[in-house]
Design a protein around this motif. Structure first.
Motif, PDB file in Angstrom:
ATOM      1  N   LEU A  11      -7.503   2.875  12.111  1.00 55.29           N
ATOM      2  CA  LEU A  11      -7.956   2.516  10.770  1.00 55.29           C
ATOM      3  C   LEU A  11      -8.053   3.752   9.876  1.00 55.29           C
ATOM      4  O   LEU A  11      -7.740   3.687   8.685  1.00 55.29           O
ATOM      5  CB  LEU A  11      -9.310   1.794  10.849  1.00 55.29           C
ATOM      6  CG  LEU A  11      -9.244   0.421  11.527  1.00 55.29           C
ATOM      7  CD1 LEU A  11     -10.625  -0.215  11.600  1.00 55.29           C
ATOM      8  CD2 LEU A  11      -8.284  -0.500  10.780  1.00 55.29           C
ATOM      9  N   VAL A  40      -4.033   7.528   4.569  1.00 51.02           N
ATOM     10  CA  VAL A  40      -2.736   7.647   3.909  1.00 51.02           C
ATOM     11  C   VAL A  40      -2.552   6.651   2.789  1.00 51.02           C
ATOM     12  O   VAL A  40      -1.739   6.880   1.905  1.00 51.02           O
ATOM     13  CB  VAL A  40      -1.563   7.541   4.898  1.00 51.02           C
ATOM     14  CG1 VAL A  40      -1.581   8.709   5.846  1.00 51.02           C
ATOM     15  CG2 VAL A  40      -1.599   6.242   5.639  1.00 51.02           C
ATOM     16  N   SER A  41      -3.300   5.547   2.791  1.00 53.21           N
ATOM     17  CA  SER A  41      -3.072   4.656   1.660  1.00 53.21           C
ATOM     18  C   SER A  41      -3.784   5.183   0.414  1.00 53.21           C
ATOM     19  O   SER A  41      -3.574   4.684  -0.671  1.00 53.21           O
ATOM     20  CB  SER A  41      -3.470   3.211   1.978  1.00 53.21           C
ATOM     21  OG  SER A  41      -4.725   3.166   2.564  1.00 53.21           O
ATOM     22  N   PHE A  42      -4.596   6.227   0.573  1.00 55.09           N
ATOM     23  CA  PHE A  42      -5.172   6.866  -0.600  1.00 55.09           C
ATOM     24  C   PHE A  42      -4.258   7.931  -1.179  1.00 55.09           C
ATOM     25  O   PHE A  42      -4.273   8.207  -2.361  1.00 55.09           O
ATOM     26  CB  PHE A  42      -6.523   7.508  -0.265  1.00 55.09           C
ATOM     27  CG  PHE A  42      -7.651   6.554  -0.405  1.00 55.09           C
ATOM     28  CD1 PHE A  42      -7.965   6.025  -1.645  1.00 55.09           C
ATOM     29  CD2 PHE A  42      -8.399   6.189   0.692  1.00 55.09           C
ATOM     30  CE1 PHE A  42      -9.008   5.135  -1.782  1.00 55.09           C
ATOM     31  CE2 PHE A  42      -9.444   5.294   0.567  1.00 55.09           C
ATOM     32  CZ  PHE A  42      -9.749   4.768  -0.677  1.00 55.09           C
ATOM     33  N   ARG A  68       0.820  -1.214   0.000  1.00 53.46           N
ATOM     34  CA  ARG A  68       0.000   0.000   0.000  1.00 53.46           C
ATOM     35  C   ARG A  68       0.853   1.262   0.000  1.00 53.46           C
ATOM     36  O   ARG A  68       0.323   2.367  -0.003  1.00 53.46           O
ATOM     37  CB  ARG A  68      -0.944   0.028   1.215  1.00 53.46           C
ATOM     38  CG  ARG A  68      -1.973  -1.077   1.292  1.00 53.46           C
ATOM     39  CD  ARG A  68      -2.999  -1.047   0.174  1.00 53.46           C
ATOM     40  NE  ARG A  68      -3.399   0.288  -0.219  1.00 53.46           N
ATOM     41  CZ  ARG A  68      -3.880   0.604  -1.421  1.00 53.46           C
ATOM     42  NH1 ARG A  68      -4.017  -0.317  -2.331  1.00 53.46           N
ATOM     43  NH2 ARG A  68      -4.224   1.832  -1.692  1.00 53.46           N
ATOM     44  N   LEU A  82       4.803  13.003   5.139  1.00 50.46           N
ATOM     45  CA  LEU A  82       5.902  12.977   6.112  1.00 50.46           C
ATOM     46  C   LEU A  82       7.236  13.307   5.464  1.00 50.46           C
ATOM     47  O   LEU A  82       8.159  13.763   6.136  1.00 50.46           O
ATOM     48  CB  LEU A  82       5.998  11.597   6.772  1.00 50.46           C
ATOM     49  CG  LEU A  82       4.988  11.287   7.866  1.00 50.46           C
ATOM     50  CD1 LEU A  82       5.271   9.934   8.464  1.00 50.46           C
ATOM     51  CD2 LEU A  82       5.033  12.352   8.946  1.00 50.46           C
ATOM     52  N   VAL A 128       2.320   2.794   2.293  1.00 52.08           N
ATOM     53  CA  VAL A 128       2.148   3.682   3.440  1.00 52.08           C
ATOM     54  C   VAL A 128       3.527   3.867   4.064  1.00 52.08           C
ATOM     55  O   VAL A 128       4.326   2.929   4.090  1.00 52.08           O
ATOM     56  CB  VAL A 128       1.190   3.053   4.470  1.00 52.08           C
ATOM     57  CG1 VAL A 128       1.022   3.951   5.676  1.00 52.08           C
ATOM     58  CG2 VAL A 128      -0.157   2.780   3.836  1.00 52.08           C
ATOM     59  N   VAL A 177      -1.218  14.168   8.838  1.00 51.12           N
ATOM     60  CA  VAL A 177      -1.124  13.260   7.686  1.00 51.12           C
ATOM     61  C   VAL A 177      -2.492  12.979   7.092  1.00 51.12           C
ATOM     62  O   VAL A 177      -2.627  12.828   5.882  1.00 51.12           O
ATOM     63  CB  VAL A 177      -0.418  11.946   8.055  1.00 51.12           C
ATOM     64  CG1 VAL A 177       1.014  12.208   8.409  1.00 51.12           C
ATOM     65  CG2 VAL A 177      -1.110  11.233   9.167  1.00 51.12           C
ATOM     66  N   VAL A 195      -4.341   0.668  16.849  1.00 50.81           N
ATOM     67  CA  VAL A 195      -5.374  -0.367  16.716  1.00 50.81           C
ATOM     68  C   VAL A 195      -5.175  -1.455  17.777  1.00 50.81           C
ATOM     69  O   VAL A 195      -6.123  -1.865  18.454  1.00 50.81           O
ATOM     70  CB  VAL A 195      -5.359  -0.980  15.298  1.00 50.81           C
ATOM     71  CG1 VAL A 195      -6.262  -2.196  15.235  1.00 50.81           C
ATOM     72  CG2 VAL A 195      -5.803   0.041  14.275  1.00 50.81           C
ATOM     73  N   GLU A 202       2.480   8.900  -1.351  1.00 50.63           N
ATOM     74  CA  GLU A 202       3.569   9.329  -0.466  1.00 50.63           C
ATOM     75  C   GLU A 202       4.890   9.081  -1.152  1.00 50.63           C
ATOM     76  O   GLU A 202       5.066   8.055  -1.778  1.00 50.63           O
ATOM     77  CB  GLU A 202       3.547   8.486   0.820  1.00 50.63           C
ATOM     78  CG  GLU A 202       2.656   9.026   1.882  1.00 50.63           C
ATOM     79  CD  GLU A 202       3.405   9.672   3.025  1.00 50.63           C
ATOM     80  OE1 GLU A 202       4.608   9.973   2.894  1.00 50.63           O
ATOM     81  OE2 GLU A 202       2.770   9.890   4.053  1.00 50.63           O
ATOM     82  N   ARG A 255       8.429   7.700  -0.729  1.00 53.93           N
ATOM     83  CA  ARG A 255       8.890   6.705   0.235  1.00 53.93           C
ATOM     84  C   ARG A 255      10.065   7.262   1.019  1.00 53.93           C
ATOM     85  O   ARG A 255      11.166   7.362   0.537  1.00 53.93           O
ATOM     86  CB  ARG A 255       9.324   5.425  -0.482  1.00 53.93           C
ATOM     87  CG  ARG A 255       8.188   4.506  -0.793  1.00 53.93           C
ATOM     88  CD  ARG A 255       7.587   3.898   0.484  1.00 53.93           C
ATOM     89  NE  ARG A 255       8.512   2.984   1.142  1.00 53.93           N
ATOM     90  CZ  ARG A 255       8.725   1.746   0.736  1.00 53.93           C
ATOM     91  NH1 ARG A 255       8.114   1.279  -0.304  1.00 53.93           N
ATOM     92  NH2 ARG A 255       9.556   0.978   1.378  1.00 53.93           N
ATOM     93  N   ILE A 308      -6.184   6.405   9.969  1.00 57.35           N
ATOM     94  CA  ILE A 308      -4.845   6.751   9.484  1.00 57.35           C
ATOM     95  C   ILE A 308      -4.502   5.887   8.280  1.00 57.35           C
ATOM     96  O   ILE A 308      -4.062   6.378   7.239  1.00 57.35           O
ATOM     97  CB  ILE A 308      -3.788   6.531  10.590  1.00 57.35           C
ATOM     98  CG1 ILE A 308      -4.062   7.436  11.781  1.00 57.35           C
ATOM     99  CG2 ILE A 308      -2.394   6.800  10.049  1.00 57.35           C
ATOM    100  CD1 ILE A 308      -3.070   7.273  12.891  1.00 57.35           C
ATOM    101  N   ILE A 309      -4.718   4.576   8.447  1.00 55.31           N
ATOM    102  CA  ILE A 309      -4.342   3.666   7.367  1.00 55.31           C
ATOM    103  C   ILE A 309      -5.111   3.993   6.093  1.00 55.31           C
ATOM    104  O   ILE A 309      -4.547   4.138   5.017  1.00 55.31           O
ATOM    105  CB  ILE A 309      -4.623   2.199   7.769  1.00 55.31           C
ATOM    106  CG1 ILE A 309      -3.729   1.816   8.947  1.00 55.31           C
ATOM    107  CG2 ILE A 309      -4.380   1.271   6.602  1.00 55.31           C
ATOM    108  CD1 ILE A 309      -3.974   0.418   9.451  1.00 55.31           C
TER     109      ILE A 309
END
Lengths: 325, 316
Positions: free
Chosen positions: B301, B307-309, A128, B261, A130, B255, A142, B312, B314, B303-304
């Motif tokens: 969840l 940010v996965s949308f 993904r 970041l 991230v 974020v 979580v 970023e 790396r 956050i995940i």
């Protein structure tokens, strides 16, 4: 321009030039020796067998966590979920029947749980895209939620199998049991890192992703494996920690994520990846626990530990990180 | 398709579009869940709850825009809150000098963070983590329990109303607007982006990169100290542990609001909407009688998912 003065008095400069890489490579060990001398001179009890034993028993869980963190940081990432995972595993351990027969199943369940968490971290980071900071921050939160939802926020009433106390605080021929286990883990993972093709790939993926890609390495798989190794070691560390502490609260692993990162960084790793190694990380752990111990031996208030530790982390990192980038 | 073209036309960052959409969605759900959601009292409540997280995240945004990170925010908040209530200790004449002193201390701590990062070349994560431990230790050496007392009138900062309008949220939003204009319109503001986007190019084009970095950390220290003072007003007393929550939580709205970041991309608008998203969500979950434990799961969840949308670079 900047090169010309060096060639003028080359004798002196080349000595200095040789000294700088030496400090970059061995700075932490020099620092550690200085720290041990200081420790001995301010408090002769420091080297008493009893104190050394306490110190190492206390530090073994952090050693395990830092061992795993090393793998993740080598990929150029970091794992913030370590502490939360340790607490969660500790909660799992107390929620199962307190019988010595259950020790092995508890270990297996915890390791599987850790592997799953590590896989999720690695999957988020690789598939993904991230950033590791956010992915593991999210898993940390979580896990915290799952743990509290399970315990309803109350301190746990469940007991541990008595054998856990032996694992956490017992000694074997006056060597702490958890230290023996840590030594074994270091041995196994050192072979994995330095003597296997996986270790070579890990350094290449972290240090030069482009080269890793061009030489046909499946970087994603290497990185996911690193996160899984980290999480599995964190689970084991959590079980030994709960054995050492003897009782569980929901925050028992708190601070271990940042302590382990600090230890690895002091050990010469870089957040860019591809640098550092197991023995540096372990030296970093020893620095941290010696500092803790020293503050206690000096009779300073316990809060001073935090001040000294914070200063030493910054100092140690700058000691040999003299603008290498 | 249409939504994206509208966003493009008005030059809206897609991240801001997504987060605003989510805020709107939550608000609509809120009206369906409870009659009390739409009351003035509850909306004021949401705004007031946003202030401390907003101020802390604002400083964090500046630092993250340069590609850094500040983990010492929680430590600064703890120290600021304890010093404020401990030193004022009920004496209203001391309020102004102590507040000024605490804000200066925040700036000084940020200045040290920035200087260590720049001059020693140590990663900001390590510098600010070390600083956070030092500050926590100093705070606990100063006091183990909530210290001192505050004059009663001090709660105006948190609970004051001017013509029925809550004072603190308005000031917070004003500060966000000022910082937004600052980042867009001043050369120092543009340099913050330049340093985060490409430090080497920034250096070559004559930007005094080191000073920009020191500036953002100082500003972050200032806003953290301000958060600490605000929290004293809100709770009536300082607390050596009140800031812990903000150490990592100040990063979430940044974020989620689309600041990456790696630095160089994003802004304070996204952060403000991100703060509202989180506070609104908590408010809704409270209405639904869902305890904070599940709220953590949902926050993680979010956050995940958020940010996965976003795309970023790396890096960390």
């Amino acid at each position: 321009m900047s090169d010309s003065p060096i060639s003028v008095d080359s004798g002196e400069m080349s000595a200095l030039r040789r000294a700088i890489p030496f400090f970059q490579k061995y700075g932490l060990y020099v620092f550690l020796v200085i720290l041990l001398i200081v420790a001995f001179s301010v408090s002769p009890q420091f080297f008493s067998p009893r104190n050394i034993q306490n110190l190492l028993t206390d530090g073994a869980p952090l050693g395990m966590a830092a061992l795993g963190q090393t793998f993740v940081i080598l990929t150029g990432g970091l794992d913030l979920s370590v502490g939360s995972l340790m607490s969660t595993v500790a909660v799992i351990a107390t929620s199962i029947k307190p019988d010595n027969i259950m020790i092995l199943p508890i270990f297996l369940i915890s390791i599987c749980f850790g592997a799953l968490v590590g896989f999720v971290n690695g999957w988020l980071v690789t598939k993904r895209k991230v950033s590791p900071f956010l992915a593991t921050l999210a898993t940390m939160i979580v896990l915290q939620g799952i743990r509290f939802a399970y315990t309803k926020g109350a301190p746990l009433s469940g007991d541990l199998p008595p054998g856990f106390r032996v694992l956490g605080t017992g000694t074997l021929l006056s060597i702490p049991v958890n230290l023996v286990v840590l030594a074994f883990l270091i041995f196994v993972f050192a072979i994995l890192l330095y003597r296997s093709s996986y270790g070579r790939k890990l350094y290449l993926v972290g240090g030069n992703p482009r080269a890793a890609f061009l030489s046909g390495i499946n970087s994603d798989l290497v990185i996911i494996a690193a996160y899984m190794i980290c999480a599995i070691l964190a689970s084991i560390a959590g079980l030994f920690l709960v054995g050492y502490v003897g009782s569980v609260d929901n925050w028992v692993g708190r601070g271990y994520e940042l302590d382990s990162i600090a230890a690895v960084m002091m050990g010469g790793a870089s957040f860019k990846g591809g640098k550092g190694g197991i023995f540096g990380s372990i030296a970093g752990v020893i620095v941290l626990i010696v500092i803790y111990n020293l503050v206690l031996l000096l009779g300073l208030p316990i809060q001073a530990q935090l001040v000294v530790k914070g200063l030493v982390i910054i100092l140690a990192a700058s000691f040999y990180l003299t603008r290498s980038n | 398709m249409k939504a994206t073209s509208i966003m493009k036309r008005f030059r809206i960052d897609p991240a801001i579009g997504i987060v605003s959409g989510l805020v709107l969605l939550l608000a609509i759900i809120g009206f369906f869940i409870s009659d009390r959601f739409g009351t003035i009292q509850n909306l004021t409540n949401i705004l007031e709850n946003s202030v401390s997280l907003g101020l802390a995240s604002l400083g964090q945004t500046l630092v993250i825009l340069t590609g850094g990170i500040d983990l010492s925010i929680g430590g600064v908040i703890n120290l600021a809150s304890c010093l404020t209530s401990g030193m004022i200790n009920g004496d209203s004449r001391l309020v102004v000098p102590v507040i000024v002193g605490v804000l200066l201390l925040g700036i000084l701590i940020g200045f040290i963070n920035g200087s260590l990062t720049v001059w020693l070349g140590v990663h900001p994560l390590i510098v600010t983590l070390g600083m956070s431990m030092v500050l926590q230790g100093v705070t606990l050496l100063y006091t183990l329990v909530p210290p001192g007392a505050m004059p009663l009138s001090f709660d105006f900062i948190a609970y004051g109303r001017i013509l029925g309008v809550p004072f603190a949220p308005v000031v917070m939003i004003l500060i966000f607007i000022i910082m937004g204009v600052f980042l867009r319109k001043t050369s120092l503001g543009r340099h913050v982006y330049a340093v985060g986007d490409n430090a080497e190019a920034a250096r070559l084009s004559g930007i005094r990169q080191n000073w920009v970095v020191i500036f953002v950390y100082s500003a972050c220290g200032f806003f953290a100290a301000l958060t600490g003072i605000y929290l004293v007003s809100r709770m009536g007393i300082g607390d050596p542990r009140v800031g812990e929550y903000y150490m990592l939580s100040s990063i979430t709205p940044v974020v989620v609001g689309g600041t990456i970041l790696a630095g160089g991309k994003g802004g304070v608008t996204g952060t403000l909407i991100g703060v509202f998203l989180i506070i609104l969500l908590r408010n809704l979950l409270n209405f639904m009688d869902i305890t904070s434990f599940y709220q953590w799961i949902i926050e993680g969840l979010i956050i995940i998912i958020a940010v996965s949308f976003y795309v970023e670079k790396r890096k960390l």
